[in-house]
Design a protein around this motif. Structure first.
Motif, PDB file in Angstrom:
ATOM      1  N   VAL A 121       1.023  -1.121   0.028  1.00 45.47           N
ATOM      2  CA  VAL A 121       0.108  -0.142  -0.083  1.00 45.47           C
ATOM      3  C   VAL A 121       0.868   1.332   0.295  1.00 45.47           C
ATOM      4  O   VAL A 121       1.878   1.284   0.789  1.00 45.47           O
ATOM      5  CB  VAL A 121      -0.901  -0.032   1.282  1.00 45.47           C
ATOM      6  CG1 VAL A 121      -1.779   1.151   1.312  1.00 45.47           C
ATOM      7  CG2 VAL A 121      -1.726  -1.347   1.202  1.00 45.47           C
ATOM      8  N   PHE A 124       1.260   4.634   1.258  1.00 42.54           N
ATOM      9  CA  PHE A 124       0.276   5.282   2.419  1.00 42.54           C
ATOM     10  C   PHE A 124       0.993   6.527   2.644  1.00 42.54           C
ATOM     11  O   PHE A 124       2.354   6.929   3.148  1.00 42.54           O
ATOM     12  CB  PHE A 124       0.520   4.294   3.548  1.00 42.54           C
ATOM     13  CG  PHE A 124      -0.214   4.553   4.716  1.00 42.54           C
ATOM     14  CD1 PHE A 124      -1.372   3.920   4.996  1.00 42.54           C
ATOM     15  CD2 PHE A 124       0.457   4.986   6.048  1.00 42.54           C
ATOM     16  CE1 PHE A 124      -2.148   4.218   5.770  1.00 42.54           C
ATOM     17  CE2 PHE A 124      -0.354   5.416   7.032  1.00 42.54           C
ATOM     18  CZ  PHE A 124      -1.604   4.832   7.103  1.00 42.54           C
ATOM     19  N   SER A 161      -5.447   7.252   1.591  1.00 44.73           N
ATOM     20  CA  SER A 161      -4.621   5.988   1.461  1.00 44.73           C
ATOM     21  C   SER A 161      -4.977   4.948   2.691  1.00 44.73           C
ATOM     22  O   SER A 161      -4.903   3.635   2.571  1.00 44.73           O
ATOM     23  CB  SER A 161      -3.110   6.424   1.543  1.00 44.73           C
ATOM     24  OG  SER A 161      -2.982   7.054   2.672  1.00 44.73           O
ATOM     25  N   ALA A 188      -6.196   1.006   2.283  1.00 43.43           N
ATOM     26  CA  ALA A 188      -5.192   0.206   3.108  1.00 43.43           C
ATOM     27  C   ALA A 188      -6.222  -0.896   3.939  1.00 43.43           C
ATOM     28  O   ALA A 188      -6.004  -2.106   4.162  1.00 43.43           O
ATOM     29  CB  ALA A 188      -4.312   0.923   4.025  1.00 43.43           C
ATOM     30  N   CYS A 197       2.861  -1.076   4.527  1.00 40.71           N
ATOM     31  CA  CYS A 197       2.491   0.197   3.917  1.00 40.71           C
ATOM     32  C   CYS A 197       3.820   0.858   3.715  1.00 40.71           C
ATOM     33  O   CYS A 197       4.644   0.742   4.573  1.00 40.71           O
ATOM     34  CB  CYS A 197       1.496   1.195   5.016  1.00 40.71           C
ATOM     35  SG  CYS A 197      -0.135   0.458   5.312  1.00 40.71           S
ATOM     36  N   ALA A 245       0.016   5.223  10.861  1.00 40.29           N
ATOM     37  CA  ALA A 245       0.335   3.820  10.877  1.00 40.29           C
ATOM     38  C   ALA A 245       0.220   3.045  12.362  1.00 40.29           C
ATOM     39  O   ALA A 245      -0.214   2.073  12.660  1.00 40.29           O
ATOM     40  CB  ALA A 245       1.591   3.536  10.298  1.00 40.29           C
ATOM     41  N   ARG A 289      -0.505  -0.562  11.803  1.00 38.84           N
ATOM     42  CA  ARG A 289       0.042  -1.246  10.420  1.00 38.84           C
ATOM     43  C   ARG A 289       1.657  -1.018  10.525  1.00 38.84           C
ATOM     44  O   ARG A 289       2.164  -0.193  10.986  1.00 38.84           O
ATOM     45  CB  ARG A 289      -0.680  -0.260   9.375  1.00 38.84           C
ATOM     46  CG  ARG A 289      -2.167  -0.308   9.152  1.00 38.84           C
ATOM     47  CD  ARG A 289      -2.591  -1.848   8.743  1.00 38.84           C
ATOM     48  NE  ARG A 289      -2.124  -2.130   7.651  1.00 38.84           N
ATOM     49  CZ  ARG A 289      -3.027  -2.312   6.385  1.00 38.84           C
ATOM     50  NH1 ARG A 289      -4.151  -2.020   6.775  1.00 38.84           N
ATOM     51  NH2 ARG A 289      -2.526  -2.794   5.605  1.00 38.84           N
TER      52      ARG A 289
END
Length: 408
Positions: free
Chosen positions: A164, A166, A172, A176, A184, A202, A207
Motif C-alpha cells: 500500500v 500510504f 490511503s 489500506a 504500507c 500507521a 499497521r
C-alpha cells in the motif's frame, strides 16, 4: 527490478488478456465486457477501466461506426493508458500501438473514451455522464456502499503480492483497509509532512510502515528514468511522479507486484481547494462546486497516464479502488455540499470512512504529494545548486533538461 523483468511483472499484474484467434488484447477488462460496453455505449460496465485492441465480435457499435473491424479502445476516464504511432496508416496493427510509449517511435495517447479503427478514424464511444445531484441521504449511502465494496475487492486478488502507498491521509488509509496484512510504504525527505503523518496514522491503525527516506541522489537518478518512461519533463509532473516512482521501486525490490494507491479520490470527491468556492477562484471555469469537480475529473486521463507509466516502470501495477466504476458512478451524483465546503473537503468520502479508520486519520488534512514529501522543494534546491536560479524562466525545467542530457 529493471527493464523487461519490471515490464513483465507489471503486465502480468495488470491482467492482460489476449486471444490469438480473435486478435483481442486488453488490459483491465475481458473482451466480452468491452464489446458489451461498446454496444451499449456504457461508460461504466464494471471494473476499473480498460484499454487495448478488441475485435468486432458482433458489437453493434463497431458495426455502425466503420464496418465491424477491430478497434483500439480506452475507457471513459483513461484509467488504462494506450498509445499509438502518430502517423500510423493502421493504428490497430500490432506494431502501431502499445501500452508502453517507449516501444513506439512517435507515440501519442489515445484520448479517453475513444476508439480508433484500422483506417485511423477516431470515434467517441463514451462520454463522462453529468447526472443531476441526488438527494443527500441516498447519495451518501450509495457512495458508502460503493467505496466499501471497491476497497474490499482489493483483497480479493493475491494479497500476499500487494503493498500500500500510504501517506497518512484518509484516502490511503481507507484503501489500506482492503488489505489489512499488507505493508504500507511512504516516501519523503526526513522531516516532511508525509513521513510524520504516515508514522502517526500507521501507529493509530497498528499497521506495518516501511519508510523510503529520499535523498538528492535518488532524485538525480530517478529524473532521467521517469522522463524516459513517461515522456514528461515538466517540473509539476515530475514532482508528483517522483515520490510514486521511488516508493514503487522499494515495493518491487521487496517482492511485491501490486501497489494500492489512492488515485482519483481528490478528483471525484472534491479534494482540491479550487473546488471549494469556484466562482471566486481563477483556476476553474465553473462557478459551482459540482461543475468545478467535473473539471478536475476531466484531468484524470492525463494524470493517470503519468502515474500508471511511472509505477509500471518501477515494476509494480497500481490498484486504485477509488477509480472503480461503482465509486465513480456514485460520486457523480453527489450534491455539492457532500463534496466540498469552506470547512471540509471530500465530505462524502470522509463520511464513508467512519468506523473504518481512526477518527484522527479520517479528519486529517493532507498536503499535495509534491509538497508533503518535500520533493518539489528539494528538486528546486538541486536546480539552484546546479546554477539554475529562480530568476531564470522555468529554472527547474531547464535543470531537468540538463540532467537528462547528462550536462550536470
Amino acid at each position: 527490478m529493471t527493464g523487461d523483468a519490471a515490464g513483465d511483472a507489471a503486465g502480468d499484474a495488470a491482467g492482460d488478456t489476449s486471444d490469438a484467434a480473435t486478435g483481442d488484447r486488453l488490459r483491465g477488462a475481458d473482451a466480452a465486457t468491452v464489446r458489451r460496453a461498446l454496444a451499449d455505449r456504457d461508460p461504466f460496465p464494471g471494473g476499473a477501466g480498460f484499454a487495448g485492441r478488441v475485435a468486432a465480435g458482433g458489437a453493434s457499435f463497431m458495426n455502425r461506426e466503420g464496418g465491424g473491424g477491430p478497434r483500439l479502445v480506452r475507457d471513459v476516464l483513461g484509467r488504462q493508458p494506450i498509445f499509438v504511432e502518430r502517423d500510423a496508416s493502421d493504428p490497430t496493427a500490432s506494431e502501431a500501438w502499445s501500452f508502453d510509449p517507449t516501444t513506439l517511435t512517435d507515440p501519442e495517447a489515445l484520448p479517453a473514451g475513444t476508439t480508433a479503427s484500422p483506417s485511423g478514424e477516431r470515434t467517441t464511444a463514451w462520454t463522462l455522464p453529468d447526472p443531476p445531484a441526488a438527494d443527500p441521504e441516498p447519495a451518501q449511502a450509495a457512495v458508502t456502499e460503493a467505496v466499501t465494496a471497491a476497497v474490499e475487492a482489493v483483497g480479493d486478488a493475491d494479497a500476499g503480492a500487494t503493498a500500500v502507498a500510504f501517506s497518512g491521509g484518509v484516502d490511503s488509509a481507507l484503501a489500506a483497509t482492503g488489505v489489512p496484512d499488507a505493508p504500507c510504504y511512504v516516501a519523503g525527505f526526513e522531516g516532511s509532512h508525509d513521513l510524520s503523518a504516515a508514522r502517526e496514522a500507521a501507529a493509530e491503525m497498528d499497521r506495518e510502515l516501511r519508510v523510503v527516506e529520499l535523498t538528492h541522489a535518488d532524485l538525480e537518478r530517478a529524473v532521467p528514468e521517469l522522463v524516459a518512461a513517461t515522456g514528461r519533463s515538466n517540473a509539476m509532473d515530475l514532482n508528483i511522479a517522483l515520490p510514486l516512482y521511488l516508493t514503487a521501486e522499494a515495493v518491487a525490490a521487496d517482492g511485491f507486484e501490486r501497489l494500492v494507491v489512492g488515485q482519483g479520490a481528490d478528483e471525484l470527491f472534491g479534494g482540491y481547494s479550487k473546488v471549494v468556492e469556484p466562482a471566486a477562484d481563477h483556476r476553474v471555469d465553473a462557478d459551482t462546486v459540482r461543475g468545478a469537480r467535473r473539471e478536475t475529473m476531466l484531468t484524470l486521463p492525463a494524470q493517470l497516464a503519468r502515474d500508471v507509466l511511472a509505477l509500471r516502470a518501477a515494476g509494480v501495477e497500481p490498484v486504485a479502488p477509488f477509480l472503480d466504476d461503482r465509486v465513480v458512478a456514485a460520486a457523480l451524483e453527489l450534491p455539492g455540499d457532500l463534496l466540498a465546503t469552506p470547512d471540509e473537503r471530500k465530505v462524502a468520502l470522509r463520511r464513508a470512512a467512519r468506523g473504518a479508520v481512526p477518527e484522527s486519520v479520517r479528519t486529517a488534512d493532507k498536503k499535495a504529494v509534491q509538497y508533503g514529501t518535500y520533493v518539489a522543494r528539494e528538486l528546486d534546491r538541486l536546480a539552484r545548486q546546479a546554477g539554475f536560479k529562480r530568476r531564470m524562466d522555468d529554472h527547474v525545467g531547464q535543470y531537468v533538461d540538463a540532467l537528462v542530457a547528462g550536462e550536470v
